[in-house]
Scaffold this motif. Structure first.
Motif, PDB file in Angstrom:
ATOM      1  N   ARG A 262       0.823  -1.214   0.000  1.00 31.08           N
ATOM      2  CA  ARG A 262       0.000   0.000   0.000  1.00 31.08           C
ATOM      3  C   ARG A 262       0.853   1.257   0.000  1.00 31.08           C
ATOM      4  NH1 ARG A 262      -2.828  -3.072   4.033  1.00 31.08           N
ATOM      5  NH2 ARG A 262      -4.817  -3.876   3.215  1.00 31.08           N
ATOM      6  N   GLU A 263       1.948   1.195   0.710  1.00 29.61           N
ATOM      7  CA  GLU A 263       2.804   2.378   0.848  1.00 29.61           C
ATOM      8  C   GLU A 263       3.827   2.494  -0.265  1.00 29.61           C
ATOM      9  OE1 GLU A 263       4.572   1.810   4.622  1.00 29.61           O
ATOM     10  OE2 GLU A 263       2.697   1.987   5.756  1.00 29.61           O
ATOM     11  N   LYS A 264       3.979   1.437  -1.071  1.00 27.83           N
ATOM     12  CA  LYS A 264       5.096   1.400  -2.004  1.00 27.83           C
ATOM     13  C   LYS A 264       4.890   2.340  -3.178  1.00 27.83           C
ATOM     14  CE  LYS A 264       9.115   0.159  -3.014  1.00 27.83           C
ATOM     15  NZ  LYS A 264      10.158   0.659  -2.115  1.00 27.83           N
ATOM     16  N   ARG A 265       5.836   3.211  -3.370  1.00 27.87           N
ATOM     17  CA  ARG A 265       5.917   4.044  -4.563  1.00 27.87           C
ATOM     18  C   ARG A 265       7.356   3.943  -5.040  1.00 27.87           C
ATOM     19  NH1 ARG A 265       1.497   3.524  -3.577  1.00 27.87           N
ATOM     20  NH2 ARG A 265      -0.252   4.988  -3.546  1.00 27.87           N
ATOM     21  N   PRO A 266       7.653   2.968  -5.909  1.00 30.89           N
ATOM     22  CA  PRO A 266       9.051   2.711  -6.280  1.00 30.89           C
ATOM     23  C   PRO A 266       9.753   3.946  -6.821  1.00 30.89           C
ATOM     24  CG  PRO A 266       7.607   0.987  -7.113  1.00 30.89           C
ATOM     25  CD  PRO A 266       6.723   2.085  -6.610  1.00 30.89           C
ATOM     26  N   THR A 267      10.975   4.157  -6.376  1.00 31.77           N
ATOM     27  CA  THR A 267      11.816   5.228  -6.892  1.00 31.77           C
ATOM     28  C   THR A 267      12.619   4.698  -8.065  1.00 31.77           C
ATOM     29  OG1 THR A 267      13.653   4.685  -5.413  1.00 31.77           O
ATOM     30  CG2 THR A 267      11.975   6.203  -4.576  1.00 31.77           C
ATOM     31  N   PRO A 307      -2.461   4.213 -18.266  1.00 35.77           N
ATOM     32  CA  PRO A 307      -1.544   4.777 -17.270  1.00 35.77           C
ATOM     33  C   PRO A 307      -1.088   3.726 -16.261  1.00 35.77           C
ATOM     34  CG  PRO A 307      -3.455   6.188 -17.599  1.00 35.77           C
ATOM     35  CD  PRO A 307      -3.739   4.917 -18.329  1.00 35.77           C
ATOM     36  N   THR A 308       0.079   3.931 -15.713  1.00 34.31           N
ATOM     37  CA  THR A 308       0.634   3.003 -14.739  1.00 34.31           C
ATOM     38  C   THR A 308      -0.291   2.881 -13.533  1.00 34.31           C
ATOM     39  OG1 THR A 308       2.871   3.582 -15.402  1.00 34.31           O
ATOM     40  CG2 THR A 308       2.610   2.498 -13.263  1.00 34.31           C
ATOM     41  N   PRO A 309      -0.732   1.657 -13.223  1.00 31.64           N
ATOM     42  CA  PRO A 309      -1.668   1.496 -12.105  1.00 31.64           C
ATOM     43  C   PRO A 309      -0.947   1.553 -10.760  1.00 31.64           C
ATOM     44  CG  PRO A 309      -1.142  -0.626 -13.072  1.00 31.64           C
ATOM     45  CD  PRO A 309      -0.453   0.410 -13.922  1.00 31.64           C
ATOM     46  N   GLU A 310      -1.736   1.570  -9.703  1.00 29.77           N
ATOM     47  CA  GLU A 310      -1.186   1.572  -8.356  1.00 29.77           C
ATOM     48  C   GLU A 310      -0.666   0.173  -8.011  1.00 29.77           C
ATOM     49  OE1 GLU A 310      -0.968   4.199  -6.105  1.00 29.77           O
ATOM     50  OE2 GLU A 310      -1.453   5.363  -7.900  1.00 29.77           O
ATOM     51  N   PRO A 311       0.361   0.081  -7.134  1.00 26.78           N
ATOM     52  CA  PRO A 311       0.817  -1.241  -6.678  1.00 26.78           C
ATOM     53  C   PRO A 311      -0.342  -2.021  -6.062  1.00 26.78           C
ATOM     54  CG  PRO A 311       2.382   0.454  -6.031  1.00 26.78           C
ATOM     55  CD  PRO A 311       1.185   1.168  -6.585  1.00 26.78           C
ATOM     56  N   TYR A 312      -0.440  -3.286  -6.454  1.00 26.95           N
ATOM     57  CA  TYR A 312      -1.589  -4.097  -6.044  1.00 26.95           C
ATOM     58  C   TYR A 312      -1.166  -5.406  -5.379  1.00 26.95           C
ATOM     59  CZ  TYR A 312      -5.644  -7.203  -6.703  1.00 26.95           C
ATOM     60  OH  TYR A 312      -6.660  -8.094  -6.518  1.00 26.95           O
ATOM     61  N   THR A 346      -1.896 -10.204  -2.948  1.00 25.19           N
ATOM     62  CA  THR A 346      -2.437  -8.923  -3.382  1.00 25.19           C
ATOM     63  C   THR A 346      -3.179  -8.290  -2.204  1.00 25.19           C
ATOM     64  OG1 THR A 346      -4.622  -9.663  -4.110  1.00 25.19           O
ATOM     65  CG2 THR A 346      -2.779  -9.971  -5.655  1.00 25.19           C
ATOM     66  N   LEU A 347      -3.699  -7.125  -2.438  1.00 24.88           N
ATOM     67  CA  LEU A 347      -4.468  -6.458  -1.392  1.00 24.88           C
ATOM     68  C   LEU A 347      -5.792  -7.158  -1.128  1.00 24.88           C
ATOM     69  CD1 LEU A 347      -3.824  -2.726  -2.371  1.00 24.88           C
ATOM     70  CD2 LEU A 347      -2.593  -4.134  -0.715  1.00 24.88           C
ATOM     71  N   LEU A 394       1.702  -5.505 -10.311  1.00 27.49           N
ATOM     72  CA  LEU A 394       2.355  -6.540  -9.520  1.00 27.49           C
ATOM     73  C   LEU A 394       3.842  -6.222  -9.395  1.00 27.49           C
ATOM     74  CD1 LEU A 394       0.768  -9.907 -10.736  1.00 27.49           C
ATOM     75  CD2 LEU A 394       0.275  -8.607  -8.664  1.00 27.49           C
ATOM     76  N   ILE A 395       4.362  -6.447  -8.199  1.00 23.97           N
ATOM     77  CA  ILE A 395       5.768  -6.184  -7.914  1.00 23.97           C
ATOM     78  C   ILE A 395       6.516  -7.506  -7.922  1.00 23.97           C
ATOM     79  CG2 ILE A 395       7.397  -5.273  -6.211  1.00 23.97           C
ATOM     80  CD1 ILE A 395       5.054  -3.545  -5.138  1.00 23.97           C
TER      81      ILE A 395
END
Length: 731
Positions: A262-267, A307-312, A346-347, A394-395
């Motif tokens: 939920r918190e992940k926003r890859p740099t 568009p790039t979706p949110e991490p799921y 997943t969430l 997906l990460i």
């Protein structure tokens, strides 16, 4: 403590069947059985096999894990190397577009260090049995690339059909550099996309491009396609690892992973960038037969340009990460209590992809139901990744099999440099740390019982003991300890020149006699329900020469320096590595392997993310080995290894204020030989004090565990009381 009756029996014969590359076969025979209850009733150990099986009321619940029964069963006889090369070259030529170079990694589809017999493709094709290395087969040549740990071993095991590349030696290239500079240009390279990691795929693609060549991923593994007798793939039962050992419920681990998602926003620095040619779209624009997977593909117009979706969610492919997350253990891979599977968190859901024929007994099924974990067939992962209802991004991590990345359409995935589970798993909780303290005491007691037996047998009774026989006897002592489940890795039991091979493994028919004229090295460890052990000691039962004494003492000084280190927060293992080598460098000596690695809690003996060879900061709760060494080819080898945990200590800064720094606590309690191998003139006063305190602590900690063994108690008192030619050290 209760002793388990030990009954040795002949090794089982591995069943032989022909299987397709992705076929899952029945489990291999079990050779070690013990009770799943706290009081163990019986144990069977077959020589050379560290397998164990938990049973309850006659029904299998648990774990079998061990080594391949023999190299002959793997089909790795040296006489067959040329025939195997001929067979794979025929398959290379018969591809829709003939392949000029085929790359054969050591790893399986989960990037495992130890692999099942069915996945030991590099060993099968080359006859080289080491755990690391890579083979490249061309139509007119064959190449094996190994690091310094295996230079000598590989030279002995391969035949003249192969060219050995000693990676790290002057003038020798890594396999990627060899492709970049020495392979024939304008050709086609092939590799199984399941057997290389994402970051390796990127590097390989770049190397191939520099030769104006191309890279393809055949649908079938060509080694499997060329092999008429591939062993069956293990499919053994799974069992729940009790929270009294794990210290954290699986539900809590899943919550931590989901919070991270939920918190992940890859740099940008965390993301591995893929060239267009390595994406699914780029591959599909060339061919529909390049994925190395038995599924249908679509055309390039299927690309998702939204568009790039949110991490799921996150896709886990490393078997130890899956076992850790779910608090489950299995036995599908040698020495590692893991099972073949993939895990998607997943969430909204948790999906375990596991062979539909795998025995998940009622307690395991109920446990997974309570966790909310659904089950799908192992091979259906690929369809899920390609067509599943995935609501976001997906990460995956850079060490995941490249096949996973290639099946996810951009921008539905992101590849990060490091897996969050590797980071979480690398920091042990208080229950796990206490488990290590206890299992290392038991393992140390077994080591002392064995050293007492070995010295009496070799030195006093003058009876012949081979490296193989000594290793089996040590396994016997370990098997008498509570919570023993098998070996953590193959015994490295080596005398004289064999000890100069860092990963030497004796065989029943080819091992040397341990005598009083040469140093003897043993690197081994047990798998226990409460921890994984890894210990090395080098001893001499006669009179070592000056060169051996000096080298041993320099290694000991490096070992002491690491053990005694106090360092600021944020320090990396690589920054401490020089402490282990400084004394050796005084005599222009060195060693080619790493100084130490992380290890698991009843999991893999090698674990990240930290090590003394990388730049990951050491943190409280991180466990790591301390194992400097020295190896003189053709003569002798020395290594001293103990296990450590990073802890916080309070120190005063220059202004007198107390601040937090870091230091190590030692788990291992096995005496270091002082009566023969140490050159005391090289030791400082502090180093002598450390050695005396170390052995005294070993005596105090181990004595209560050895009350039933008079021989071991007598040996322990003697081994921990003497310090060199004189017993008094003036302060």
């Amino acid at each position: 403590m209760p002793l388990w009756p030990l009954r040795f029996k002949p090794k089982p014969q591995l069943p032989r069947v022909v299987v397709a590359p992705d076929e899952t076969a029945p489990s291999t025979p079990t050779v070690c059985e013990k009770s799943a209850q706290s009081s163990v009733t019986a144990l069977e150990v077959s020589p050379g096999i560290g397998w164990g099986k938990v049973v309850s009321s006659g029904k299998s619940l648990g774990v079998t894990f061990g080594t391949p029964s023999s190299r002959d069963e793997l089909g790795t006889s040296a006489s067959g190397s040329s025939q195997k090369l001929q067979a794979i070259r025929k398959v290379m030529k018969d591809q829709p577009e003939p392949i000029d170079y085929y790359i054969i990694p050591s790893e399986d589809a989960h990037q495992s260090e130890y692999v099942s017999q069915a996945d030991a493709r590099r060993e099968y094709i080359s006859n080289f049995s080491g755990s690391a290395g890579l083979a490249i087969v061309a139509l007119d040549s064959a190449h094996l690339f190994v690091d310094s740990r295996y230079w000598i071993q590989a030279a002995k095991e391969i035949d003249d059909s192969w060219t050995l590349h000693r990676v790290g030696a002057p003038g020798e290239r890594s396999w990627l550099d060899w492709i970049r500079h020495e392979s024939t240009p304008n050709v086609l390279f092939g590799v199984d996309s399941r057997l290389i990691s994402c970051d390796t795929a990127v590097a390989l693609h770049a190397a191939v491009l520099e030769r104006n060549s191309r890279l393809t991923f055949p649908r079938l593994n060509l080694v499997d396609a060329s092999r008429p007798d591939r062993p069956v793939r293990p499919n053994n039962p799974v069992f729940v690892h009790d929270i009294k050992y794990t210290g954290e419920a699986s539900s809590d681990k899943i919550q931590r992973i989901r919070a991270w998602i939920r918190e992940k926003r890859p740099t940008p620095s965390e993301i591995v960038a893929f060239p267009e040619a390595l994406t699914l779209e780029g591959l599909e624009s060339r061919s529909k037969e390049t994925l190395g997977l038995s599924i249908s593909t679509t055309t390039a117009v299927d690309r998702d340009d939204s568009p790039t979706p949110e991490p799921y969610g996150i896709v886990l492919s490393k078997l130890d990460s899956i076992a850790w997350t779910l608090n489950l253990r299995g036995s599908d891979v040698p020495y590692n209590p893991v099972f073949f599977s993939y895990l998607v968190i997943t969430l909204d859901e948790v999906i375990l992809f596991v062979d539909s024929n795998k025995e998940l007994v009622s307690p395991v099924n109920r446990y997974l139901d309570d966790l909310g974990v659904s089950r799908r067939d192992y091979s259906s992962l690929w369809t899920y990744l390609r067509k599943g209802d995935i609501k976001g991004q997906l990460i995956i991590d850079s060490k995941s099999p490249y096949a996973i990345a290639v099946l996810l359409k951009r921008p539905r995935y992101v590849v990060l440099n490091q897996c969050i589970v590797t980071q979480l798993k690398g920091i042990k909780n208080p229950i796990e740390i206490q488990g290590f303290r206890e299992c290392y005491l038991r393992d140390g007691a077994a080591f002392v019982q064995w050293l007492a037996w070995l010295e009496e047998t070799v030195r006093k009774k003058k009876q012949p003991v081979t490296e193989w026989g000594a290793a089996q006897k040590l396994t016997e002592f370990r098997a008498s300890m509570d919570n023993f489940m098998g070996l953590a890795y193959a015994n490295i039991s080596a005398v004289g020149p064999n000890a100069a091979l860092p990963h030497y493994e004796p065989t029943p028919t080819g091992s040397s006699l341990i005598d009083t004229t040469q140093p003897y090295l043993n690197d081994s460890g047990g798998q226990y329900l409460d921890g994984t052990c890894d210990t090395t000691r080098t001893v001499h039962f006669g009179q070592p020469n000056q060169e051996q004494q000096d080298a041993y003492t320099r290694v000991l000084q490096g070992h002491i320096a690491i053990d005694s280190a106090v360092f600021p927060e944020g320090t990396t293992g690589a920054q401490l590595d020089v402490l282990a080598r400084k004394a050796l460098w005084k005599d222009r000596l060195n060693y080619g392997h790493g100084t130490g690695h992380g290890f698991g809690s009843f999991l893999s003996v090698h674990e990240g993310p930290h090590a003394f060879s990388n730049t990951v900061p050491l943190k409280p709760g991180a466990v790591i080995t301390n194992e400097p060494g020295f190896y003189k080819e053709g003569s002798f080898g020395i290594r001293i290894e103990s296990a450590l945990v990073v802890k916080t200590v309070r120190v005063k800064d220059p202004q007198g204020a107390e601040v937090n720094w870091l230091a190590f606590e030692r788990f291992t309690h096995v005496p270091i030989q002082t009566s023969r191998l140490v050159n005391y003139s090289l030791l400082s006063k502090d180093e002598r004090r450390w050695l005396r305190n170390h052995n005294r602590t070993c005596r105090e900690k181990l004595t209560p565990l050895l009350q039933g063994d008079k021989r071991a108690l007598k040996w322990l008192r003697r081994a921990t009381s003497k310090f060199g030619p004189i017993e008094i050290i003036w302060e």
